[in-house]
Design a protein around this motif. Structure first.
Motif, PDB file in Angstrom:
ATOM      1  N   HIS A   1      72.755 -52.050  -8.039  1.00 32.11           N
ATOM      2  CA  HIS A   1      72.655 -51.603  -9.431  1.00 32.11           C
ATOM      3  C   HIS A   1      73.293 -50.243  -9.654  1.00 32.11           C
ATOM      4  O   HIS A   1      72.715 -49.368 -10.292  1.00 32.11           O
ATOM      5  CB  HIS A   1      71.200 -51.587  -9.897  1.00 32.11           C
TER       6      HIS A   1
ATOM      7  N   TYR B   1      78.302 -55.782 -11.969  1.00 32.52           N
ATOM      8  CA  TYR B   1      79.096 -54.733 -11.334  1.00 32.52           C
ATOM      9  C   TYR B   1      80.509 -55.222 -11.039  1.00 32.52           C
ATOM     10  O   TYR B   1      81.477 -54.508 -11.226  1.00 32.52           O
ATOM     11  CB  TYR B   1      78.402 -54.295 -10.043  1.00 32.52           C
TER      12      TYR B   1
ATOM     13  N   GLU C   1      75.976 -56.120  -6.147  1.00 27.98           N
ATOM     14  CA  GLU C   1      75.183 -56.301  -7.373  1.00 27.98           C
ATOM     15  C   GLU C   1      73.762 -55.774  -7.199  1.00 27.98           C
ATOM     16  O   GLU C   1      73.195 -55.189  -8.104  1.00 27.98           O
ATOM     17  CB  GLU C   1      75.121 -57.780  -7.782  1.00 27.98           C
ATOM     18  N   THR C   2      73.194 -55.951  -6.009  1.00 29.87           N
ATOM     19  CA  THR C   2      71.789 -55.565  -5.827  1.00 29.87           C
ATOM     20  C   THR C   2      71.613 -54.049  -5.820  1.00 29.87           C
ATOM     21  O   THR C   2      70.510 -53.560  -5.979  1.00 29.87           O
ATOM     22  CB  THR C   2      71.207 -56.090  -4.491  1.00 29.87           C
TER      23      THR C   2
END
Ligand code: UDP
Ligand code: MG
Length: 310
Positions: free
Chosen positions: A295, A173, A292-293
């Motif tokens: 998504h 990301y 990032e987690t």
């Protein structure tokens, strides 16, 4: 086939001039071509200009994003949706001369390179303070990260399909292309050229935006700042232990109670500052990891004339 990815954000003033110049060069290459404009949520008539070009020329494709996602996201949208054997990324403001394309293509086809990247020879016409920070950035990155970034490198490059597939597979990301291009590897030839001023319109990058971008680049490709934090913590602990021993011994021998509270205040604030600074560094990483987690998609398409746009 050769594909050209062009991220555009509020570029109504240059888009036609850019197309004319690029078109001339592409025709001279005598191969199939596709120009993929990524309209990055422009608020002006950029998209109208692109759609009228698309009506005239079947080689013109476009993807319009639902808002301004930033150049990195726009480029990624491009990489995901081009089908050429050779793919180039190019700015819309004619700062990346299309005239270099034949030479770049020649290096790949005849000299066995996978990618031809460009860098500008000098930073003329740039504010001194910006050049200064740019130097520091490249020094830090090249010293402390596992990717090599060439100073003055532009995003303008031509690459083979294999490299494009590798870039598409990096779906992080927080994107920092200079690092990503270098991370995927491949044999790259560096082409230098004189810096060209923008033809029209103005740059989308303020000093602070560039500064943030630089920090993002370091955080994305290095954990050196985290090691620096633990190292600093260790050194300060050792110093503190020595200081404690010194103070206790002095107290036992001479008995000297409340002297020097001014120095004490200095030390407390200094250590407080260092701690906050270190927590800040850790926070940068945490924030990145958090994003990032989730998504989230890197870009959202609003309108396009590509079949099966991803
Ligand atoms: N750009 C974009 N999205 C943004 C900012 C810029 O797609 O949020 C595009 C812009 O239209 C141009 C390219 O990225 O084609 C480079 O931008 P600019 O010329 O402002 O940067 P500079 O050349 O000054 O580094
Ligand atoms: Mg530019």
């Amino acid at each position: 086939m050769i594909s050209i990815i062009v991220p555009c954000y509020n570029e109504e003033e240059v888009i036609n001039a850019f197309y004319d110049e690029l078109h001339k060069v592409l025709v001279s290459l005598e191969m199939d071509y596709e120009i993929l404009f990524i309209d990055d949520g422009s608020g002006d008539s950029t998209l109208d200009k692109i759609t009228s070009l698309a009506k005239k020329d079947a080689g013109v494709k476009y993807i319009s994003l639902s808002r301004n996602f930033g150049k990195e996201a726009a480029m990624y949208a491009g990489f995901c949706n081009v089908s050429g054997d050779y793919v180039a990324v190019m700015d819309a403001d004619l700062q990346d001369p299309p005239a270099l394309l034949p030479e770049m293509l020649d290096k790949i086809i005849n000299e066995g390179y996978d990618s031809v990247a460009t860098r500008r020879k000098n930073r003329s016409g740039e504010p001194i303070i910006r050049s200064f920070f740019a130097r520091i950035f490249y020094w830090i990155v090249n010293k402390f990260t596992d990717v090599e970034m060439v100073e003055g490198a532009r995003d303008y490059r031509l690459m083979k399909r294999e490299m494009v597939d590798a870039i598409v597979s990096m779906c992080e990301y927080n994107r920092f292309s200079k690092g990503i291009f270098s991370w995927v590897g491949f044999k790259t030839y560096w082409l230098s050229y004189e810096n060209v001023e923008r033809t029209a319109g103005k740059t989308k990058w303020s000093f602070w935006k560039l500064f943030r971008y630089g920090i993002d680049g370091i955080v994305s490709f290095s954990d050196a700042p985290l090691h620096f934090v633990s190292f600093l913590g260790m050194i300060m602990t050792i110093v503190a232990v020595i200081a404690i021993i010194f103070v206790v011994v002095r107290q036992l021998i001479w008995g000297d109670p409340v002297a020097g509270w001014a120095s004490l205040v200095c030390i407390v604030t200094l250590i407080g500052g260092i701690q906050l600074f270190c927590i800040g560094i850790i926070g940068e990483y945490l924030a990145k990891a958090y994003m990032e987690t989730k998504h989230r998609p890197i870009y959202v398409i609003r309108e396009t004339n590509c079949d099966q746009a991803k």
